[in-house]
Design an enzyme around this catalytic site. Structure first.
Site, PDB file in Angstrom:
ATOM      1  N   MET A  43     100.215 128.746  38.805  1.00 49.25           N
ATOM      2  CA  MET A  43     100.776 129.386  37.613  1.00 49.25           C
ATOM      3  C   MET A  43     102.080 130.073  38.000  1.00 49.25           C
ATOM      4  SD  MET A  43      97.469 130.874  35.575  1.00 49.25           S
ATOM      5  CE  MET A  43      96.337 129.748  34.723  1.00 49.25           C
TER       6      MET A  43
ATOM      7  N   HIS B  76     126.249 134.902  61.129  1.00 48.08           N
ATOM      8  CA  HIS B  76     125.774 136.082  61.854  1.00 48.08           C
ATOM      9  C   HIS B  76     126.573 137.304  61.421  1.00 48.08           C
ATOM     10  CE1 HIS B  76     124.372 138.608  65.138  1.00 48.08           C
ATOM     11  NE2 HIS B  76     125.640 138.936  65.362  1.00 48.08           N
TER      12      HIS B  76
ATOM     13  N   GLY C  94     110.875 133.602  25.361  1.00 50.15           N
ATOM     14  CA  GLY C  94     110.795 133.878  26.793  1.00 50.15           C
ATOM     15  C   GLY C  94     109.393 133.940  27.356  1.00 50.15           C
TER      16      GLY C  94
END
Length: 465
Positions: free
Chosen positions: A317, A443, A39
């Site tokens: 980045m 809405h 990760g």
């Protein structure tokens, strides 16, 4: 020795996504990661854990500041920072295990250890044991690490980077943040919400310098209203720790010497590409003057079978930029012709309200001498914003004066991180401001601010302002 078609070095968002896409395309794929968990920075010490703490701190801030207005009396509130950090760790663990699952599902072979080139087709991996693998192609996705200033000694206790800021066990009384960019403001916001006094010292003349100037002004106004001390055009000259205190000296915008004392100093002056230990010198991969790996428009290095993506090369980045680049390289290797429009990669700051932008800023359009129109709509005019109490911010749309094509969209709003996706979609299809204005928006929602800003850009036709 294992033999692979594609080997990805680094398992951050760019790396693991590249590995998955390569495997989907039929390549025998390996992923090399020097840490125990997959990760990269994003999942372990960046995007995911910081958002976990941002959400936790925002819940506390809402309970403390806003619940009574909604008729909710919660009595005495307290913060258990250790539990917040443990929850953050659980979120990280769950997310990284998800990457493990995806590697298994896609039959990607994972190696844990430091990958270093022996030659352009051979990688040595130093982990629990030393092994070698060979590969036809390599994708370098080793990312970045926190940068500092030459005279600052990071001790990881009182003078810290973002990595340590995610693991604090006590809420500081006074936190000094060096750097008014995304990382500094997000983590500064976390601890200010939890009760810390926060001072930000920024060298440039505005916060989040890479984004539209109007966003910088609005965010500064909001953060100052919430109690954050912000020093702009201020050059840090020394950072010294004495016992449990840290003193930061700087020259303010008038050239005068000032100092701030706190019990934590977060150094958030950006990040730098991470290439140590890769053995690039063994294969002759070239770096630029900023230490980034040089690549061409196909993200190929000067060594024909070695590619690089993400933070370790030029460009923003951003995790999602790295993902797109990982997919692009994998698909190119399969003979496809993908493309990335770098102008349409959105930027987001996860303060509250959130800040987001895509396309050209107003300053860029002026510099490029482009004739443009501006449409703007204040969030406070929305029924949904008044109902929730999140009334700060605006949406600004920049469109071509002649063709009405949308050139940039910039916003400060609750949920801006999600709202910006509509702007990216519209710009991907080269929509005009009027196209966006004529789309029916539900809405009451925050997204109506996008429609109204588009209407304002189209002959000043906004309905609710």
């Amino acid at each position: 020795m294992g033999k692979f078609d594609v080997t990805v070095i680094g398992s951050g968002p760019g790396g693991y996504v590249a590995a998955i896409r390569a495997a989907q395309l039929g390549f025998k794929t390996a992923l090399v990661e020097k840490y125990d968990t997959l990760g990269g920075t994003c999942l372990n010490v960046g995007c995911i854990p910081s958002k976990a703490l941002l959400d936790s701190s925002e819940h506390y801030s809402n309970a403390k500041e806003n619940f009574s207005e909604h008729g909710i009396d919660v009595g005495n509130l307290s913060v258990d920072l250790n539990r917040m950090v443990e929850r953050k760790r659980a979120v990280v663990e769950q997310t990284t295990k998800g990457i493990d699952f995806l590697m298994d599902k896609n039959k990607v072979t994972v190696f844990h250890g430091l990958g270093s080139f022996k030659d352009q087709n051979t990688l040595e991996i130093k982990g629990d044991e030393v092994r070698e693998i060979s590969s036809k192609y390599f994708i370098i996705a080793t990312g970045s690490k926190p940068a500092s200033l030459p005279f600052i000694k990071i001790d990881k206790e009182k003078i810290i980077t973002s990595t340590e800021a995610l693991e604090l066990r006590e809420i500081p009384q006074k936190m000094i943040v060096i750097g008014g960019g995304v990382i500094g403001l997000e983590l500064g916001s976390v601890y200010q919400r939890l009760g810390a006094e926060v001072s930000v010292v920024e060298y440039m003349d505005r916060l989040i310098p890479g984004m539209d100037a109007d966003l910088s002004k609005e965010l500064r106004k909001i953060l100052k209203k919430e109690g954050m001390d912000i020093q702009l055009k201020s050059k840090v000259t020394s950072v010294e720790r004495t016992g449990d205190k840290v003193e930061v000296q700087f020259e303010n915008n008038k050239g005068e010497s000032q100092s701030i004392e706190g019990d934590i100093c977060l150094v958030a002056v950006g990040r730098k590409p991470y290439t140590e230990g890769l053995g690039l010198e063994n294969v002759g991969v070239e770096l630029d003057e900023k230490g980034r790996i040089k690549v061409d428009e196909h993200l190929r290095t000067n060594v024909e079978n070695i590619y690089a993506i993400g933070d370790v090369i030029r460009g923003a980045m951003l995790a999602h930029k790295a993902e797109e680049e990982g997919i692009l390289v994998a698909e190119q290797l399969a003979g496809q012709r993908p493309h990335i429009d770098y102008n349409l990669i959105p930027s987001v700051v996860y303060t509250w309200p959130e800040v987001a932008g895509v396309g050209k800023t107003e300053e860029q359009l002026k510099e490029e001498k482009v004739d443009y129109k501006t449409g703007k709509f204040l969030v406070r005019a929305l029924g949904r914003a008044r109902a929730s109490g999140d009334i700060d911010g605006f949406v600004k749309i920049l469109s071509d004066k002649k063709t009405d094509e949308i050139l940039g969209v910039h916003m400060v709003s609750a949920r801006a991180a999600d709202m910006i996706a509509e702007a990216v979609t519209a710009m991907e299809f080269r929509a005009s401001a009027e196209d966006l204005a004529r789309i029916s928006h539900a809405h009451p929602t925050y997204m109506e601010a996008v429609k109204e800003a588009a209407l304002d850009a189209t002959e000043k036709r906004a309905i609710h302002s």
